[in-house]
Design an enzyme around this catalytic site. Structure first.
Site, PDB file in Angstrom:
ATOM      1  N   LYS A   1     -16.650 126.745  31.324  1.00  0.00           N
ATOM      2  CA  LYS A   1     -16.060 126.339  32.592  1.00  0.00           C
ATOM      3  C   LYS A   1     -16.675 125.015  33.010  1.00  0.00           C
ATOM      4  O   LYS A   1     -17.890 124.894  33.142  1.00  0.00           O
ATOM      5  CB  LYS A   1     -16.319 127.391  33.669  1.00  0.00           C
ATOM      6  CG  LYS A   1     -15.646 127.078  35.014  1.00  0.00           C
ATOM      7  CD  LYS A   1     -15.848 128.227  35.993  1.00  0.00           C
ATOM      8  CE  LYS A   1     -15.081 127.985  37.300  1.00  0.00           C
ATOM      9  NZ  LYS A   1     -15.239 129.109  38.237  1.00  0.00           N
TER      10      LYS A   1
ATOM     11  N   PRO B   1     -15.285 105.171  29.974  1.00  0.00           N
ATOM     12  CA  PRO B   1     -15.614 103.906  29.295  1.00  0.00           C
ATOM     13  C   PRO B   1     -17.018 103.414  29.626  1.00  0.00           C
ATOM     14  O   PRO B   1     -17.726 102.913  28.741  1.00  0.00           O
ATOM     15  CB  PRO B   1     -14.530 102.958  29.824  1.00  0.00           C
ATOM     16  CG  PRO B   1     -13.357 103.854  30.086  1.00  0.00           C
ATOM     17  CD  PRO B   1     -13.957 105.117  30.624  1.00  0.00           C
TER      18      PRO B   1
ATOM     19  N   TRP C   1     -14.185 115.118  26.142  1.00  0.00           N
ATOM     20  CA  TRP C   1     -15.581 115.533  26.252  1.00  0.00           C
ATOM     21  C   TRP C   1     -16.199 115.160  27.604  1.00  0.00           C
ATOM     22  O   TRP C   1     -17.363 115.444  27.856  1.00  0.00           O
ATOM     23  CB  TRP C   1     -16.409 114.904  25.126  1.00  0.00           C
ATOM     24  CG  TRP C   1     -15.975 115.355  23.776  1.00  0.00           C
ATOM     25  CD1 TRP C   1     -16.256 116.552  23.179  1.00  0.00           C
ATOM     26  CD2 TRP C   1     -15.152 114.647  22.845  1.00  0.00           C
ATOM     27  NE1 TRP C   1     -15.664 116.620  21.941  1.00  0.00           N
ATOM     28  CE2 TRP C   1     -14.977 115.471  21.706  1.00  0.00           C
ATOM     29  CE3 TRP C   1     -14.549 113.385  22.851  1.00  0.00           C
ATOM     30  CZ2 TRP C   1     -14.229 115.076  20.599  1.00  0.00           C
ATOM     31  CZ3 TRP C   1     -13.797 112.998  21.761  1.00  0.00           C
ATOM     32  CH2 TRP C   1     -13.649 113.837  20.652  1.00  0.00           C
ATOM     33  N   GLY C   2     -15.418 114.488  28.469  1.00  0.00           N
ATOM     34  CA  GLY C   2     -15.922 114.112  29.783  1.00  0.00           C
ATOM     35  C   GLY C   2     -16.522 112.726  29.856  1.00  0.00           C
ATOM     36  O   GLY C   2     -17.103 112.348  30.877  1.00  0.00           O
ATOM     37  N   SER C   3     -16.399 111.942  28.800  1.00  0.00           N
ATOM     38  CA  SER C   3     -16.989 110.605  28.773  1.00  0.00           C
ATOM     39  C   SER C   3     -16.028 109.562  29.336  1.00  0.00           C
ATOM     40  O   SER C   3     -14.824 109.593  29.076  1.00  0.00           O
ATOM     41  CB  SER C   3     -17.381 110.226  27.342  1.00  0.00           C
ATOM     42  OG  SER C   3     -18.031 108.980  27.317  1.00  0.00           O
TER      43      SER C   3
ATOM     44  N   ALA D   1     -19.659 105.266  30.410  1.00  0.00           N
ATOM     45  CA  ALA D   1     -20.608 106.114  29.683  1.00  0.00           C
ATOM     46  C   ALA D   1     -20.691 105.690  28.221  1.00  0.00           C
ATOM     47  O   ALA D   1     -21.780 105.665  27.629  1.00  0.00           O
ATOM     48  CB  ALA D   1     -20.203 107.579  29.795  1.00  0.00           C
ATOM     49  N   ASP D   2     -19.543 105.344  27.631  1.00  0.00           N
ATOM     50  CA  ASP D   2     -19.544 104.883  26.242  1.00  0.00           C
ATOM     51  C   ASP D   2     -20.273 103.548  26.109  1.00  0.00           C
ATOM     52  O   ASP D   2     -21.035 103.338  25.163  1.00  0.00           O
ATOM     53  CB  ASP D   2     -18.102 104.751  25.734  1.00  0.00           C
ATOM     54  CG  ASP D   2     -17.447 106.102  25.475  1.00  0.00           C
ATOM     55  OD1 ASP D   2     -18.170 107.117  25.453  1.00  0.00           O
ATOM     56  OD2 ASP D   2     -16.221 106.140  25.291  1.00  0.00           O
TER      57      ASP D   2
ATOM     58  N   ASP E   1     -14.239 137.426  44.185  1.00  0.00           N
ATOM     59  CA  ASP E   1     -12.937 137.081  43.600  1.00  0.00           C
ATOM     60  C   ASP E   1     -12.555 138.093  42.527  1.00  0.00           C
ATOM     61  O   ASP E   1     -12.094 137.734  41.448  1.00  0.00           O
ATOM     62  CB  ASP E   1     -12.996 135.665  43.014  1.00  0.00           C
ATOM     63  CG  ASP E   1     -11.604 135.114  42.695  1.00  0.00           C
ATOM     64  OD1 ASP E   1     -10.620 135.630  43.265  1.00  0.00           O
ATOM     65  OD2 ASP E   1     -11.509 134.184  41.884  1.00  0.00           O
TER      66      ASP E   1
END
Length: 340
Positions: free
Chosen positions: A184, A112, A108-110, A114-115, A281
């Protein structure tokens, strides 16, 4: 009765990623086990369990047995993530001293850090920052709720638990409010300069206004948390490149219909007022098929999308090169058509 073997995809731990959907966060707490009573696990999951429980001796034993201190579970979470969630200062120190990477991200992009911030584990926050951890601050984050853009999507609503890579790995299929969408993600380094952030904001302002049957529909974006994302409709029939690989040569009628679909979509973008949108592109992998068999222009590469103000395009040389790149896509389509 003996406990069943514990697999990597089972819900073992109470506190999960700070960016995970709510239904994933609310998991039952794992039972406590001692010695021989512990269910069978592989080395990596045993290390995860020990990190979650704050078992320093168990962690050292697992690492001495050769388990990777940066082991990742099915959600790409590491022992350091779990220790940061639980607020285990001693475990965090131990893992870092044993070589744990401080800024690894889960699915999810988190991180340590951030947690730890999410669960208000202040001692752990200080330890992680001392070891070089960086806070994930979205470059477009605003100070007041009234400034949040209309297209903003809460990242917690995006369910990556069953995500699938699509379109050359650039986009991923995820679930959002019960429907499948394409997402994206952008790494932080993409937006490390103010000019790029401003350009991205301008592009999003344009994309939210785009409505055309031959252009993939922009649904929204995540800009108030990191990683930032663009969310568009998902077309399960895939892209034109894969379609051509499967079908081979096309009859002339279909070639003309496909060419007209692409031309209509591109003409709509070029005729956008007050600022034409130049794709830069355009190739078969960036053309998608909808359920009716028509084509839609997709994947506006934000690093190449250009704004044109008044009658003088900015970076005119780049715009010219974009138009040059535009042509081979049609050549490739026609080269696969049947004669006559």
């Amino acid at each position: 009765m003996d406990a069943a073997p514990m697999q990597a995809d089972q819900a073992l731990f109470l506190r999960q990623s700070s960016l995970a959907p709510e239904r994933v966060v609310e998991r039952p707490k794992a039972a406590s086990y001692d010695g021989d009573d512990m269910p069978e696990m592989d080395g990596g999951m045993r290390l995860m369990y020990m990190a979650n429980e704050g078992d320093l001796d168990g962690i050292c034993e697992a690492l001495d047995d050769g388990v990777d201190v940066n082991f990742r579970d099915i959600d790409n979470r590491t022992p350091l993530h779990l220790a940061a969630c639980q607020g285990s200062s001693q475990v965090v120190e131990l893992l870092l001293n044993k070589g744990a990477e401080v800024d690894l991200k889960d699915v999810w992009g988190s991180t340590p850090l951030a947690d730890a911030i999410h669960y208000k584990n202040h001692h752990v926050i200080k330890i992680l920052e001392k070891h070089g951890a960086k806070q994930l601050v979205a470059p477009m984050r605003v100070q007041h709720k009234k400034e949040v853009p209309e297209y903003e999507i809460d990242s917690a609503e995006l369910d990556f638990s069953k995500s699938v890579d699509i379109t050359k790995g650039t986009f991923r299929k995820v679930s959002w409010r019960g429907i499948e969408v394409a997402v994206k993600q952008f790494e932080e380094e993409v937006f490390d300069e103010g000019d790029k952030v401003r350009a991205f904001r301008d592009e999003l302002d344009l994309l939210q206004k785009i409505r055309h049957p031959n252009v993939v529909q922009f649904l929204g974006a995540v800009t108030q948390s990191s990683p930032m994302m663009i969310v568009t409709e998902y077309l399960p029939k895939g892209d034109l490149r894969k379609y051509l690989d499967r079908r081979g040569a096309l009859d002339l009628t279909k070639v003309v219909r496909f060419a007209l679909d692409i031309a209509r979509g591109m003409n709509y973008l070029h005729e956008n007022k007050p600022s034409p949108i130049i794709h830069c592109d355009l190739e078969p992998s960036n053309i998608l098929l909808d359920d009716s068999g028509h084509l839609k222009v997709a994947d506006f590469n934000v690093s190449k999308l250009l704004r044109v103000t008044g009658s003088v395009p900015k970076d005119l040389d780049k715009a010219d090169s974009c138009e040059f790149n535009f042509q081979p896509s049609f050549i490739r389509i026609n080269s696969l058509s049947k004669p006559g």
